[in-house]
Design a protein around this motif. Structure first.
Motif, PDB file in Angstrom:
ATOM      1  N   ASN A 264       6.906   9.333  -1.739  1.00  8.39           N
ATOM      2  CA  ASN A 264       5.702   8.537  -1.453  1.00  8.39           C
ATOM      3  C   ASN A 264       4.985   9.035  -0.198  1.00  8.39           C
ATOM      4  OD1 ASN A 264       6.263   6.847  -3.611  1.00  8.39           O
ATOM      5  ND2 ASN A 264       7.123   5.199  -2.364  1.00  8.39           N
ATOM      6  N   LEU A 265       5.779   9.615   0.716  1.00 13.46           N
ATOM      7  CA  LEU A 265       5.194  10.106   1.969  1.00 13.46           C
ATOM      8  C   LEU A 265       4.810  11.584   1.875  1.00 13.46           C
ATOM      9  CD1 LEU A 265       7.665   8.250   4.345  1.00 13.46           C
ATOM     10  CD2 LEU A 265       5.201   7.858   4.247  1.00 13.46           C
ATOM     11  N   GLY A 266       4.909  12.138   0.682  1.00 13.72           N
ATOM     12  CA  GLY A 266       4.491  13.521   0.460  1.00 13.72           C
ATOM     13  C   GLY A 266       5.538  14.557   0.793  1.00 13.72           C
ATOM     14  N   MET A 267       6.788  14.121   1.032  1.00 17.45           N
ATOM     15  CA  MET A 267       7.848  15.073   1.386  1.00 17.45           C
ATOM     16  C   MET A 267       8.473  15.693   0.142  1.00 17.45           C
ATOM     17  SD  MET A 267       9.987  12.975   4.274  1.00 17.45           S
ATOM     18  CE  MET A 267      10.635  14.414   5.088  1.00 17.45           C
ATOM     19  N   HIS A 268       9.115  16.833   0.355  1.00 19.23           N
ATOM     20  CA  HIS A 268       9.994  17.421  -0.658  1.00 19.23           C
ATOM     21  C   HIS A 268      11.406  16.908  -0.403  1.00 19.23           C
ATOM     22  CE1 HIS A 268       6.825  20.192  -1.773  1.00 19.23           C
ATOM     23  NE2 HIS A 268       6.696  20.540  -0.500  1.00 19.23           N
ATOM     24  N   THR A 269      12.211  16.836  -1.458  1.00 19.27           N
ATOM     25  CA  THR A 269      13.594  16.392  -1.270  1.00 19.27           C
ATOM     26  C   THR A 269      14.560  17.368  -1.951  1.00 19.27           C
ATOM     27  OG1 THR A 269      13.544  15.011  -3.247  1.00 19.27           O
ATOM     28  CG2 THR A 269      12.989  13.938  -1.159  1.00 19.27           C
TER      29      THR A 269
ATOM     30  N   ALA B   9      13.238   2.091   3.278  1.00 19.48           N
ATOM     31  CA  ALA B   9      13.495   3.523   3.500  1.00 19.48           C
ATOM     32  C   ALA B   9      12.200   4.233   3.887  1.00 19.48           C
ATOM     33  CB  ALA B   9      14.093   4.157   2.251  1.00 19.48           C
ATOM     34  N   MET B  10      11.113   3.830   3.260  1.00 21.23           N
ATOM     35  CA  MET B  10       9.819   4.453   3.552  1.00 21.23           C
ATOM     36  C   MET B  10       9.402   4.159   4.997  1.00 21.23           C
ATOM     37  SD  MET B  10       6.578   4.173   1.036  1.00 21.23           S
ATOM     38  CE  MET B  10       5.064   5.001   1.500  1.00 21.23           C
ATOM     39  N   ALA B  11       9.649   2.935   5.443  1.00 22.52           N
ATOM     40  CA  ALA B  11       9.321   2.572   6.834  1.00 22.52           C
ATOM     41  C   ALA B  11      10.152   3.432   7.796  1.00 22.52           C
ATOM     42  CB  ALA B  11       9.578   1.084   7.064  1.00 22.52           C
ATOM     43  N   VAL B  12      11.423   3.617   7.487  1.00 23.48           N
ATOM     44  CA  VAL B  12      12.301   4.434   8.340  1.00 23.48           C
ATOM     45  C   VAL B  12      11.785   5.878   8.402  1.00 23.48           C
ATOM     46  CG1 VAL B  12      14.623   5.469   8.469  1.00 23.48           C
ATOM     47  CG2 VAL B  12      14.365   3.012   8.008  1.00 23.48           C
ATOM     48  N   LEU B  13      11.484   6.451   7.240  1.00 27.02           N
ATOM     49  CA  LEU B  13      11.039   7.852   7.220  1.00 27.02           C
ATOM     50  C   LEU B  13       9.681   8.004   7.904  1.00 27.02           C
ATOM     51  CD1 LEU B  13      12.183   8.971   3.644  1.00 27.02           C
ATOM     52  CD2 LEU B  13      13.375   9.214   5.829  1.00 27.02           C
ATOM     53  N   LYS B  14       8.813   7.012   7.746  1.00 22.69           N
ATOM     54  CA  LYS B  14       7.495   7.081   8.405  1.00 22.69           C
ATOM     55  C   LYS B  14       7.680   7.090   9.927  1.00 22.69           C
ATOM     56  CE  LYS B  14       2.973   4.838   8.704  1.00 22.69           C
ATOM     57  NZ  LYS B  14       2.970   4.320  10.076  1.00 22.69           N
ATOM     58  N   MET B  15       8.560   6.212  10.427  1.00 26.64           N
ATOM     59  CA  MET B  15       8.786   6.151  11.874  1.00 26.64           C
ATOM     60  C   MET B  15       9.372   7.471  12.385  1.00 26.64           C
ATOM     61  SD  MET B  15      10.058   2.253  12.700  1.00 26.64           S
ATOM     62  CE  MET B  15      11.104   1.895  11.302  1.00 26.64           C
ATOM     63  N   ILE B  16      10.251   8.091  11.598  1.00 30.62           N
ATOM     64  CA  ILE B  16      10.843   9.364  12.028  1.00 30.62           C
ATOM     65  C   ILE B  16       9.794  10.487  11.977  1.00 30.62           C
ATOM     66  CG2 ILE B  16      12.546  11.142  11.425  1.00 30.62           C
ATOM     67  CD1 ILE B  16      14.440   8.885  10.555  1.00 30.62           C
ATOM     68  N   LEU B  17       9.046  10.548  10.877  1.00 31.69           N
ATOM     69  CA  LEU B  17       8.029  11.613  10.737  1.00 31.69           C
ATOM     70  C   LEU B  17       7.015  11.550  11.872  1.00 31.69           C
ATOM     71  CD1 LEU B  17       7.295  11.451   6.874  1.00 31.69           C
ATOM     72  CD2 LEU B  17       8.263  13.402   8.118  1.00 31.69           C
TER      73      LEU B  17
ATOM     74  N   ASN C 128       0.844  -1.194   0.000  1.00 31.32           N
ATOM     75  CA  ASN C 128       0.000   0.000   0.000  1.00 31.32           C
ATOM     76  C   ASN C 128       0.886   1.253   0.000  1.00 31.32           C
ATOM     77  OD1 ASN C 128      -2.098   1.814   0.409  1.00 31.32           O
ATOM     78  ND2 ASN C 128      -2.249   1.414   2.610  1.00 31.32           N
ATOM     79  N   PRO C 129       1.547   1.535  -1.148  1.00 28.87           N
ATOM     80  CA  PRO C 129       2.567   2.602  -1.174  1.00 28.87           C
ATOM     81  C   PRO C 129       2.007   4.008  -0.953  1.00 28.87           C
ATOM     82  CG  PRO C 129       2.612   1.288  -3.202  1.00 28.87           C
ATOM     83  CD  PRO C 129       1.395   0.881  -2.460  1.00 28.87           C
ATOM     84  N   HIS C 130       0.708   4.198  -1.229  1.00 28.19           N
ATOM     85  CA  HIS C 130       0.185   5.570  -1.212  1.00 28.19           C
ATOM     86  C   HIS C 130      -0.723   5.854  -0.017  1.00 28.19           C
ATOM     87  CE1 HIS C 130       2.116   5.877  -5.014  1.00 28.19           C
ATOM     88  NE2 HIS C 130       1.404   4.879  -5.501  1.00 28.19           N
ATOM     89  N   GLY C 131      -0.718   4.942   0.948  1.00 31.04           N
ATOM     90  CA  GLY C 131      -1.599   5.088   2.113  1.00 31.04           C
ATOM     91  C   GLY C 131      -1.211   6.221   3.056  1.00 31.04           C
ATOM     92  N   PHE C 132       0.030   6.716   2.953  1.00 31.20           N
ATOM     93  CA  PHE C 132       0.482   7.761   3.899  1.00 31.20           C
ATOM     94  C   PHE C 132       1.022   8.968   3.141  1.00 31.20           C
ATOM     95  CE2 PHE C 132       0.663   3.660   5.961  1.00 31.20           C
ATOM     96  CZ  PHE C 132      -0.004   3.902   7.149  1.00 31.20           C
ATOM     97  N   ALA C 133       0.383   9.261   1.988  1.00 29.67           N
ATOM     98  CA  ALA C 133       0.903  10.298   1.087  1.00 29.67           C
ATOM     99  C   ALA C 133       0.825  11.699   1.684  1.00 29.67           C
ATOM    100  CB  ALA C 133       0.160  10.243  -0.249  1.00 29.67           C
ATOM    101  N   ARG C 134       0.126  11.858   2.805  1.00 28.98           N
ATOM    102  CA  ARG C 134       0.016  13.187   3.419  1.00 28.98           C
ATOM    103  C   ARG C 134       0.862  13.334   4.688  1.00 28.98           C
ATOM    104  NH1 ARG C 134      -4.513  16.116   1.747  1.00 28.98           N
ATOM    105  NH2 ARG C 134      -4.771  17.016   3.809  1.00 28.98           N
ATOM    106  N   LEU C 135       1.422  12.213   5.140  1.00 29.04           N
ATOM    107  CA  LEU C 135       2.181  12.244   6.406  1.00 29.04           C
ATOM    108  C   LEU C 135       3.340  13.248   6.364  1.00 29.04           C
ATOM    109  CD1 LEU C 135       2.546  10.873   9.243  1.00 29.04           C
ATOM    110  CD2 LEU C 135       4.150   9.309   8.127  1.00 29.04           C
TER     111      LEU C 135
END
Ligand code: AN0
Ligand code: CP
Length: 315
Positions: A60-65, A304-312, A26-33
């Motif tokens: 994928n998490l809605g961040m800018h890079t 990487a997405m799991a790591v960034l989600k946990m940090i956010l 479910n790659p797009h489930g947290f697109a606003r986090l």
């Protein structure tokens, strides 16, 4: 989670792997986090996978890079203490890191072992300046002694493919023309041990990993013996830790080939990539169905997405 430097930063490894697998479904489930949040990705060294997968994970998490290849695109940065800066380095990390931190919410940094001094590399003197001066969470995209984003994807891949609860996982040294860091090997042992696998490390004499990464493990110098009954073969080259940074062996009899793979329990072949064909592994093995290197690299996005989600979630 604050920083992501080693497996000890992960509160629960099983839960983290489960999260990464859920994000893959479910790659797009947290697109606003990560909306209105920015990640800076800083590279002192080249990268293909880490750069693209971490950037994609952030998107994928809605961040800018923002990506900066330090040294090539920016000022050359001084990292030493008390240096008279009369050389080619225009700025010190002590200023650069907090400035970068003021522009973003998370910093990712890649800074390989330099092999100038074992004490400096194993003291993680550069990474520590980042965690010390950034003021924001720091994600290691391969530091001097560890490559945790890689190991997370490696464990995730093993979890997807394993047919036994505690598979036999063999880390084998393999030849390479240049001196490479021990980071991938160190981290792999740290994470797979934490995952509860039967871990075997095999390499020629002189390539023993640092004792702090081998706690409880004994090196197996007989590669064929190590391969017997293995469920996963993980190949990697590293330079010597004892004779720090030196290439002591170029013996191609350590290359992973089909004859050695036949000794295993139908093992899967893994490598972090980039890989040198017919040095580390023969074409026959990496092109065979046993090879899972592409799946492994693809999983970098989800870990990487799991790591960034946990940090956010803890910002
Ligand atoms: C690097 C290393 O061995 O640490 C990066 C691997 C992910 N590899 C090379 O420099 C070839
Ligand atoms: N495996 C890995 O980290 O690859 P890159 O060096 O291309 O990022």
């Amino acid at each position: 989670m604050r920083h992501f430097i080693s497996v000890s930063d992960v509160p629960d490894l099983q839960e983290a792997v489960a999260l990464a697998r859920e994000l893959k479904r479910n790659p797009h489930g947290f697109a606003r986090l990560g909306q209105n949040k920015t990640m800076a990705l800083l590279f002192f060294n080249p990268s293909l996978r880490t750069r693209l997968s971490t950037q994609k994970a952030a998107m994928n998490l809605g961040m800018h890079t923002m990506v900066l290849n330090i040294g090539e695109e920016g000022w050359k940065l001084e990292t030493g203490t008390g240096v008279v800066m009369d050389g080619d380095k225009a700025e010190h990390l002590k200023e650069a890191v907090p400035v970068i931190g003021s522009y973003c919410d998370i910093i990712g940094v890649r800074s390989f072992a330099r092999f100038e001094s074992r004490e400096e590399d194993y003291g993680e003197t550069i990474l520590k300046q980042f965690t010390g001066y950034a003021g924001v969470p720091v994600v290691s995209m391969e530091a001097a002694t560890r490559h945790p984003l890689q190991s997370f994807a490696d464990v995730m891949t093993i979890e997807e493919l394993k047919t036994r609860k505690s598979p036999k996982v063999v880390l084998t040294w393999a030849p390479h023309p240049r001196a490479l860091p021990q980071a991938v090997a160190n981290s792999f042992v740290e994470w797979t041990t934490r995952a509860g696998y039967e871990v075997v490390v095999t390499h020629p004499e002189g390539y023993e990993l640092a004792p702090e990464f081998m706690s409880g493990l004994k090196a197996e110098y007989d590669q064929e013996k190590a391969f017997r009954e293995a469920d996963f073969i993980y190949a990697k080259n590293w330079a010597s830790y004892q004779s720090y940074g030196q290439v002591l062996c170029r013996d191609r009899s350590w290359t992973v080939d089909a004859r050695k793979m036949a000794l295993t329990c139908d093992a899967r072949f893994m490598h972090c990539l980039p890989v040198r064909r017919n040095m580390i592994v023969t074409d026959e093995v990496i092109d065979s169905n046993a090879s899972v290197v592409i799946q492994e690299a693809a999983n970098r996005e989800w870990s990487a997405m799991a790591v960034l989600k946990m940090i956010l979630e803890d910002l």
